[in-house]
Design a protein around this motif. Structure first.
Motif, PDB file in Angstrom:
ATOM      1  N   GLU A 101       0.878  -1.069  -0.117  1.00 59.73           N
ATOM      2  CA  GLU A 101      -0.004  -0.185  -0.104  1.00 59.73           C
ATOM      3  C   GLU A 101       0.969   1.229  -0.164  1.00 59.73           C
ATOM      4  O   GLU A 101       0.390   2.425  -0.448  1.00 59.73           O
ATOM      5  N   ASN A 102       2.104   1.315   0.808  1.00 56.66           N
ATOM      6  CA  ASN A 102       3.016   2.279   0.738  1.00 56.66           C
ATOM      7  C   ASN A 102       3.480   2.501  -0.753  1.00 56.66           C
ATOM      8  O   ASN A 102       3.512   3.824  -1.244  1.00 56.66           O
ATOM      9  N   VAL A 103       3.983   1.499  -1.420  1.00 56.44           N
ATOM     10  CA  VAL A 103       4.480   1.689  -2.774  1.00 56.44           C
ATOM     11  C   VAL A 103       3.294   2.063  -3.532  1.00 56.44           C
ATOM     12  O   VAL A 103       3.720   2.929  -4.695  1.00 56.44           O
ATOM     13  N   ALA A 104       2.217   1.705  -3.500  1.00 57.95           N
ATOM     14  CA  ALA A 104       1.018   2.001  -4.294  1.00 57.95           C
ATOM     15  C   ALA A 104       0.606   3.708  -3.909  1.00 57.95           C
ATOM     16  O   ALA A 104      -0.259   4.041  -4.736  1.00 57.95           O
ATOM     17  N   PHE A 105       1.194   4.220  -3.003  1.00 57.57           N
ATOM     18  CA  PHE A 105       0.472   5.530  -2.422  1.00 57.57           C
ATOM     19  C   PHE A 105       0.182   6.428  -3.424  1.00 57.57           C
ATOM     20  O   PHE A 105      -0.791   7.190  -3.426  1.00 57.57           O
ATOM     21  N   GLY A 106       1.436   6.976  -4.161  1.00 53.48           N
ATOM     22  CA  GLY A 106       1.103   7.884  -5.097  1.00 53.48           C
ATOM     23  C   GLY A 106       0.317   7.678  -6.211  1.00 53.48           C
ATOM     24  O   GLY A 106      -0.375   8.670  -6.500  1.00 53.48           O
ATOM     25  N   MET A 109      -2.995   8.333  -4.826  1.00 49.25           N
ATOM     26  CA  MET A 109      -3.545   9.599  -4.542  1.00 49.25           C
ATOM     27  C   MET A 109      -3.789  10.278  -6.051  1.00 49.25           C
ATOM     28  O   MET A 109      -4.809  11.280  -6.167  1.00 49.25           O
ATOM     29  N   ARG A 110      -3.290   9.664  -7.037  1.00 50.47           N
ATOM     30  CA  ARG A 110      -3.721  10.035  -8.604  1.00 50.47           C
ATOM     31  C   ARG A 110      -4.744   9.406  -9.034  1.00 50.47           C
ATOM     32  O   ARG A 110      -5.159   9.630 -10.206  1.00 50.47           O
ATOM     33  N   GLY A 111      -5.592   8.619  -8.167  1.00 56.05           N
ATOM     34  CA  GLY A 111      -6.714   8.004  -8.675  1.00 56.05           C
ATOM     35  C   GLY A 111      -6.620   6.842  -9.585  1.00 56.05           C
ATOM     36  O   GLY A 111      -7.638   6.471 -10.287  1.00 56.05           O
ATOM     37  N   ILE A 112      -5.545   6.120  -9.720  1.00 52.88           N
ATOM     38  CA  ILE A 112      -5.515   5.064 -10.455  1.00 52.88           C
ATOM     39  C   ILE A 112      -5.949   3.755  -9.935  1.00 52.88           C
ATOM     40  O   ILE A 112      -6.030   3.537  -8.330  1.00 52.88           O
ATOM     41  N   GLU A 116      -4.647  -1.855 -10.820  1.00 44.10           N
ATOM     42  CA  GLU A 116      -3.548  -1.449 -11.511  1.00 44.10           C
ATOM     43  C   GLU A 116      -2.292  -0.880 -10.667  1.00 44.10           C
ATOM     44  O   GLU A 116      -1.203  -1.271 -11.182  1.00 44.10           O
ATOM     45  N   ARG A 117      -2.656  -0.287  -9.576  1.00 44.12           N
ATOM     46  CA  ARG A 117      -1.677   0.403  -8.792  1.00 44.12           C
ATOM     47  C   ARG A 117      -1.021  -0.696  -7.764  1.00 44.12           C
ATOM     48  O   ARG A 117       0.223  -0.580  -7.801  1.00 44.12           O
ATOM     49  N   LEU A 118      -1.894  -1.643  -7.724  1.00 43.73           N
ATOM     50  CA  LEU A 118      -1.217  -2.868  -7.036  1.00 43.73           C
ATOM     51  C   LEU A 118      -0.156  -3.730  -7.841  1.00 43.73           C
ATOM     52  O   LEU A 118       0.862  -4.360  -7.563  1.00 43.73           O
ATOM     53  N   ASP A 119      -0.546  -3.856  -8.949  1.00 39.69           N
ATOM     54  CA  ASP A 119       0.076  -4.361 -10.143  1.00 39.69           C
ATOM     55  C   ASP A 119       1.621  -3.727 -10.335  1.00 39.69           C
ATOM     56  O   ASP A 119       2.693  -4.244 -10.162  1.00 39.69           O
TER      57      ASP A 119
END
Lengths: 266, 339
Positions: A101-106, A109-112, A116-119
């Motif tokens: 979740e930390n790595v995907a944080f940015g 925040m940009r609504g991805i 997709e963001r976890l990938d």
């Protein structure tokens, strides 16, 4: 002093100054700071503690306002990209979020979208060998691993420029060397534009295409050194005679600066 | 190892000998309190040495046995002391009496005041058959326990939610903080029960539920505002910087950084607020109530039935334990990273 770049510029700071309004009167932290960082260039800033190098980085990041002058970051073709992402010395990964979740944080925040963001995050965790720690909380992993998470959080965000504020400063010597090599490998693969703050001269020479030497109180650029060591670099690079030359040449000036800064301490 | 064992045996022997000698010479009654003091010290020494002999894998069991065993020992001694007249049974009725009193107040219905401790839950099926939900409600509304639980929960929620909101705003915004902090600190030191008469003045029915709930809510509100503010203020600024740098807007910052960052302190505050809420509601029920566990305890003082006063205290303690367990459960749900 060499502040010319062959490639198009990515970061441009023009006569930047920073004055803090303190109860004891104005305090000049940074003065006449001029620097141009080329696209895909790795620039390291060294200087004695209190020389304002972290202030410079925070101003580039937009976390602090400049008092005078201007700082620009050139935007690429993709307008959705964030301009910069900071890797903090204190890691600053959120204790209440898992590693992934930390790595995907940015991206979040940009609504991805979540999938997709976890990938993306999983891909980056894999690249630094942290895939199996994805669901861990930060307090369950070591300092070196936390800083890896902090670094891939910035990379996963895919910014125009990467800003690193003494990212390895809090680590022990061995972990530091391991992470320096890892940084070199990742940078070799991504060729991101990097502005890198450190108080370690060895680290600056090992990592940087150029090394910026700053003086203390007020923080000013003393000199800029072009480091023409062959790439890809690794820990072996530190054994080259040329490495020792650079280090000795810069240390001459830096040590005088450190002594001066220490004498100025109240 | 054998040294340790010998030490345990001689210490335990000394413990037995001490009481034998005192008993034989007929001094035990006069010297009971010093003897208890010395016995406690000897017991601690014995248990420390026993603890050293416990292998690591039995350590947790040993610690639990010690933590539960000693209170049990105290209860047994209390029982014996009250039985044999060492302690005044009017002040300290034996635990067996208290347990029986607790059973009595649990199963009996007070026809005179129309109340019972639990609301006679065993009558629920027949009430349901007779009059449906309203009948069950009427039955449960006679309960002292449910009256107090209801007041505490209502007051707690009414105080905690706005308190946390105000506290977070104070933590985030310096202007609001500067304007409110002094007043909050001043009200904080005021004993909340002192506000009760003023609150009664404000309500059309000063003896109804309104003032009781509001005074609990006020106490909880002040505590939670102060704690939530402190919780927000102790967040390392680097997390706020990281949040902003990675593109969080004000609301995202609140949701992803400020609230989770403040949560540990907010929960510490909730536990303190719970204790305060219990103090306030029991005092209010002492003062002005026809129902509630506090009222029940006070009532048995007025009619001088000490074991039932103690039964009231046991109920208050059980409530405290249950509410604390509830808070811990909530904390584990909301803060999985602290597990």
């Amino acid at each position: 002093m060499d502040d010319t770049v062959a490639t198009p510029w990515k970061i441009r700071a023009q006569s930047v100054g920073k004055v803090y309004d303190t109860a004891a009167g104005p305090f000049t932290a940074v003065e006449d700071f001029d620097l141009t960082v080329g696209d895909g260039e790795f620039v390291a800033i060294v200087g004695p503690s209190g020389c304002g190098k972290s202030t410079v980085l925070r101003m580039v990041a937009g976390l602090e306002d400049v008092s005078s002058g201007r700082i620009e970051i050139a935007r690429g073709s993709d307008p959705g990209k964030p301009t910069n992402s900071v890797v903090f010395q204190e890691y600053a990964i959120f204790p209440w979020k898992t590693v992934i979740e930390n790595v995907a944080f940015g991206l979040q925040m940009r609504g991805i979208s979540r999938a997709e963001r976890l990938d993306v995050a999983r891909h980056w965790l894999d690249r630094v060998g942290l895939a199996k720690f994805a669901e861990y909380y930060p307090h369950q992993i070591s300092g070196g691993m936390k800083q890896r998470v902090s670094i891939v959080r910035a990379l996963a965000n895919d910014p125009e420029v990467l800003l690193m504020d003494e990212p390895l400063g809090a680590l022990d010597a061995q972990t530091r060397v391991v992470l320096q090599e890892e940084l070199l490998r990742i940078w070799e693969e991504t060729r991101k534009t990097v502005l890198y703050i450190t108080h370690s001269l060895e680290e600056a020479v090992l990592l940087g295409d150029r090394v910026v030497l700053m003086s203390a109180q007020p923080g000013r650029i003393l000199d800029i050194y072009q480091i023409d060591l062959p790439r890809p670099r690794s820990f072996e690079t530190t054994n080259l005679p040329a490495f020792a030359d650079y280090r000795a040449r810069i240390w001459d000036k830096l040590s005088a600066e450190v002594t001066r800064a220490m004498e100025m301490q109240p | 190892m054998s040294d340790n064992r010998r030490a345990i045996l001689s210490l335990a022997g000394a413990l037995v000998l001490l009481h034998l000698v005192l008993a034989l010479f007929g001094l035990w009654r006069d010297w009971a309190w010093p003897a208890i003091g010395v016995s406690f010290i000897l017991l601690v020494l014995v248990c420390e040495r026993l603890g050293r002999m416990v292998p690591a894998r039995w350590r947790a069991t040993y610690e639990r046995a010690l933590a539960l065993g000693f209170p049990l020992l105290v209860l047994i001694l209390w029982q014996l002391g009250a039985r044999f007249g060492l302690i005044n049974p009017l002040w300290f009725p034996p635990p067996s009496e208290i347990a029986r009193a607790l059973w009595e107040v649990s199963v009996n219905y007070d026809r005179f005041s129309g109340t019972s401790l639990l609301g006679r839950p065993w009558l629920i099926p027949s009430a349901w058959a007779e009059g449906g939900l309203p009948a069950v409600g009427a039955l449960l509304s006679e309960s002292h326990l449910l009256a107090t639980v209801g007041r505490v929960l209502a007051g707690f929620l009414l105080g905690a939610i706005p308190g946390i909101l105000v506290g977070v705003v104070m933590g985030v915004n310096q202007t609001v903080r500067l304007m409110l902090d002094t007043s909050l600190s001043a009200i904080y030191v005021l004993p909340k029960i002192a506000i009760f008469p003023i609150v009664m003045l404000m309500f059309a029915n000063p003896f109804g539920e309104g003032p009781k709930i509001v005074v609990v809510a006020l106490a909880v509100f002040i505590l939670m505002a102060i704690n939530a503010m402190a919780g927000v203020r102790q967040i390392d600024p680097v997390y706020l910087m990281a949040g902003r740098n990675y593109g969080a807007g004000p609301w995202q910052l609140l949701r992803h950084v400020i609230l989770p960052g403040a949560l540990p302190v907010i929960f510490a505050g909730l536990r303190i607020a719970l204790g305060t809420a219990m103090i306030v509601i029991i005092s209010v029920e002492f003062l002005r109530a026809k129902q509630g566990v506090g009222y029940m305890t006070y009532y048995y003082w007025e009619v001088l039935v000490p074991e039932k006063m103690y039964a009231g205290l046991v109920v208050v303690m059980a409530m405290g334990v249950a509410f604390t367990a509830l808070l811990y459960w909530l904390q584990r749900r909301l803060m999985p990273w602290r597990r």
